[in-house]
Every structure is written in C-alpha cells, then in structure tokens.
Design an enzyme around this catalytic site. Structure first.
Site, PDB file in Angstrom:
ATOM      1  CE  LYS A  88      28.518  48.971  83.470  1.00 25.33           C
ATOM      2  NZ  LYS A  88      28.176  49.011  82.039  1.00 25.33           N
ATOM      3  N   GLY A 115      39.415  39.982  73.286  1.00 27.89           N
ATOM      4  CA  GLY A 115      38.315  39.497  74.125  1.00 27.89           C
ATOM      5  C   GLY A 115      37.562  38.392  73.415  1.00 27.89           C
ATOM      6  N   GLY A 154      34.474  37.179  75.024  1.00 22.99           N
ATOM      7  CA  GLY A 154      33.272  37.084  75.847  1.00 22.99           C
ATOM      8  C   GLY A 154      32.048  37.292  74.981  1.00 22.99           C
ATOM      9  CG  ASN A 155      27.256  38.175  75.354  1.00 22.84           C
ATOM     10  OD1 ASN A 155      26.683  39.218  75.078  1.00 22.84           O
ATOM     11  ND2 ASN A 155      26.736  37.003  75.063  1.00 22.84           N
TER      12      ASN A 155
HETATM   13  N1  GLU Z   1      26.171  46.223  80.531  1.00 21.07           N
HETATM   14  C1  GLU Z   1      25.769  46.595  79.218  1.00 21.07           C
HETATM   15  C2  GLU Z   1      26.407  47.896  78.792  1.00 21.07           C
HETATM   16  O1  GLU Z   1      27.468  48.261  79.256  1.00 21.07           O
HETATM   17  C3  GLU Z   1      24.251  46.596  79.075  1.00 21.07           C
HETATM   18  C4  GLU Z   1      23.530  47.499  80.008  1.00 21.07           C
HETATM   19  C5  GLU Z   1      22.020  47.317  80.005  1.00 21.07           C
HETATM   20  O2  GLU Z   1      21.508  46.514  79.245  1.00 21.07           O
HETATM   21  O3  GLU Z   1      21.390  47.997  80.806  1.00 21.07           O
HETATM   22  O4  GLU Z   1      25.942  48.568  77.931  1.00 21.07           O
END
Ligand code: GLU
Length: 428
Positions: free
Chosen positions: A107, A219, A221-222
C-alpha cells in the site's frame, strides 16, 4: 466519530495475532508476517501553482510478496499516517490470498488533501511519488492502483513517469488505468459489485430474498456507488447514504424511506463523493447527522468510507433488524465492535473479502495487459463473480466448519496460504 487514539496497524496486528494463535503458527512466521517486509518513506518536493515549493510525505509499504508481486492502492489523504499504510498493506496481503490470486500485499500513501490542490499540483505529486520509489516497484515487484482520492488519471500520470524513467512501455506497472489506456472494462464497478456478489451469496444462505431487504450505506465514493447500483438491480432498497462534507469537516446522512435514487444523488455530488445538502433537502431527502446511517432499521449495513467507523461508540447503535454487515471500506470495524456484532448475531462479511473485487479486477487487468488483448465487460464481470462467489463460499464454509466468526474464517484461509508460500520459499 473519530477516536484519535485509534491505530489501524495495531488493530491489524491484533487481528492477525488472534488467528495466528488459533492456527498455532510458529514464532518466526508470526514475527515475519506481523510487520511489512519492506517500507519506504520519502519527501516529494512540488512546485505549487503560486511558485512556492511544498514538501509532501510519501510512503510505500510492501507487506508480503511470497505469493506474487506486492499489490495495492495509493491513498491521498490529509490524515494519512505510516501506520495506516502499514495496516492497509497487511490487509492487502490477506485480500489477494483470500481470493487466491497470485499477488502479495502493499500500500502507498501521500499526506495531502486533493481538495486544496490543482490538477497540475496533483500531477506533480504523482510524478514525484514515482520518481522517489521507481527503483523499488515495478510490474514484477510491486504494482500500485487507485484508492481513496486517487483515480485512473492519477494512475496514468504515474505510469507515464515510470515509462519515462524506464524507457519503454510497461502497462503492468500500475492498475486501475483508464479504459483504452491499458485499463480493464469493469474495473470501476469491480469493488462495489464484488461486495454485492458476496452479499447475494450471504442472503441466499440465510434464505432471505434480496427483494425484501433494505440497506443503509456509509460513503458515496466509488465502492458505495457501484454497490448501490448492483444491489438495487437485484431488487434491494437503499434508504440512507452518509457522505462527508469537507467544508464543515463532518458527515451527514441522507435518508429517503421510499428508497434513495443513486443517479439523482450523483447529480448533486462533487468529485470527492460529497453530496450537496441544500439540493438534497430540496429533493425531499431528510438530512440527518453523520452517525444516523448506522442507526437505521434496515437488514444490511454497508460501511464503505474509512477505517474505525463501526467502533465501541457506534456499534451499540446498530438496530436488531440488521442481519448482515458488508464491509466495503478497509478496516471500518474495530475489534471491540466485532465483539458487539458477534453478540448481536449479525453476519459479518469482512473487508478483505468483501472489497476484494477491486484487486481481483486489477489482476484481470494485468492478465489483459500481458496478453495485450482486452475482454468485453460481461466477461470481466462473469470472471469476477466466479472468483468472489468461490471466495465467499470458502470463507463461509470455514466459519461453519470451525464455528468461528467470518472475519476469523477469512484470516484462517489467508494466513495459512501466505504462511505456506513463505515456508515453501524457505523464508521462515
Ligand atoms: N485500493 C484497492 C483495495 O484496497 C484496490 C487495490 C488494487 O487494485 O491493487 O483493494
């Protein structure tokens, strides 16, 4: 609603320790898996639009890459901390493992507030982030993606910077790219849809017809938008949505007992997912306080905003009507709240299972980029449904067979897979 003593990394470690104990994991493996394997902290210096220079703190944590390259998003958030990124990288490891895709967990983050940054300044942060970390990430090492307050455009700027540095075309460097620029159809919908595929399976197991259910969501959002879309297509009714108001630095709940209209609300929502209160009131929505979403007489609660929202203070507010909690966000529920939810007998669909649709579709994006052949949307969504349904069923079976909470069942599967991969590589 925010408990400032809350530390998501400590929470992720506590969750891990409890299951490691249950699994009888040896000390070396525990020690190895309870912290990120590698982490990078750096300064990104950006020339702002007014000509001044500002330094932003950037991070990337690679928790584990035993099963494949580290994988996970990059968040832009003013309250970002390295401990949040550490926790999220760890949850990514469990996420890719529970859906059984050949990737690890990572991350990234930047402490910044896109509300106060022009697009040019955001582009400079994206390019600066890549310049700082380029030698340590890449298609075969660690693959970023969008997350809170980042999107396909940010990914493309990052890709472009990486390709300038590397002198070639490397679409596998990053996922969540725009369609037509190496992105996959269905990626935008994937996290919300994936969550609702799990919900559908949970309701079938419980013998509840989705058409007779109502939901309340935190939320807009997406994740939330596409969860609402599919859940509504299945015949469910969303009666409340909570969204953040950045000008007041607080959240509000927008309620319509007859069912919210997602598209109507989207028409009065800014690009950060913040709904305009005055316009919503004029459209007949009740405007309630930020915690009201959790206090509704609904069948399903979907926290799809940030971490630490279902906690010791808010969990007791959950009504007896609630049958399922579907965690669209990462880490929305604290261990104290988990105890309350267990007592109430609510079925928990835990974050790293419920929201794994995004990274699963990122994996499909990688596969399509590698073969340079892109699938129709229906094919992507069918494959996504298969993966999510299989993962849900495996977790549910483990929960039943071992008589454990769904979160623990998901951990049991993931930790066993990752520990096994580390052992096979001779790391632990
Ligand atoms: N940010 C998204 C998650 O928390 C997607 C991560 C990704 O596609 O690598 O799962």
């Amino acid at each position: 609603m925010t408990d400032h003593s809350f530390n998501p990394f400590k929470m992720a470690q506590d969750q891990f320790d409890a299951v490691a104990e249950k699994l009888g994991l040896d000390d070396g493996t525990r020690e190895f898996l309870r912290t990120p394997n590698r982490e990078y902290h750096f300064n990104i210096s950006v020339r702002m639009d007014d000509g001044s220079y500002k330094v932003f703190k950037g991070f990337r944590c690679q928790h584990n890459d035993a099963r494949g390259p580290a994988k996970g998003g990059i968040r832009f958030h003013p309250q970002e901390t390295v401990d949040t990124v550490r926790a999220l990288s760890m949850w990514m490891t469990w996420k890719t493992a529970v859906v059984d895709i050949p990737l690890g967990g990572g991350k990234g983050g930047v402490i910044c507030d896109p509300h106060n940054l022009s697009l040019r300044e955001q582009e400079a942060i994206c390019r600066g982030w890549v310049r700082q970390i380029a030698p340590n990430i890449g298609p075969l090492q660690d693959v970023p993606a969008p997350d809170v307050m980042t999107n396909g455009q940010h990914m493309l700027w990052m890709l472009d910077e990486y390709e300038k540095i590397s002198g070639g075309r490397y679409p596998g460097f990053i996922t969540g790219k725009p369609v037509g620029m190496g992105g996959s159809l269905g990626r935008t919908e994937a996290t919300g849809y994936g969550a609702v595929y799990c919900l559908r399976e949970a309701l079938i197991e419980k013998g509840v017809d989705v058409k007779n259910t109502t939901a309340s969501i935190q939320g807009f959002g997406n994740v939330s938008r596409y969860a609402i879309e599919l859940y509504t297509q299945y015949g469910g009714k969303v009666i409340a949505v909570a969204s953040w108001d950045n000008s007041e630095k607080k959240a509000y709940t927008f309620k319509k007992e007859s069912g919210i209209n997602r598209d109507e609300l989207l028409g009065i929502t800014n690009k950060f997912g913040e709904i305009d209160k005055t316009k919503a009131a004029a459209m007949g929505y009740e405007i309630l306080d930020g915690n009201a979403w959790i206090q509704q007489d609904v069948d399903i609660l979907i926290p799809a905003a940030m971490e630490n929202q279902v906690n010791a203070e808010t969990a007791p507010m959950i009504k007896d009507t609630v049958k399922v909690i579907l965690e669209g966000a990462n880490g929305p529920t604290t261990p104290e709240a988990d105890e309350i939810i267990k007592e109430k007998g609510i079925l928990m669909i835990p974050d790293f299972l419920a929201n794994a649709g995004g990274v699963t579709c990122s994996y499909f994006e990688q596969v399509q980029c590698n073969t340079n052949y892109f699938w129709p949307k229906e094919e992507v969504l069918t494959k996504l449904d298969e993966k999510m349904t299989a993962a849900y069923k495996a977790v549910s079976k483990t929960a039943k067979d071992q008589n454990v909470y769904m979160r623990d069942a998901a951990y049991i599967i993931s930790i066993a897979r990752v520990a096994e991969a580390c052992k096979m590589r001779g790391w632990v």
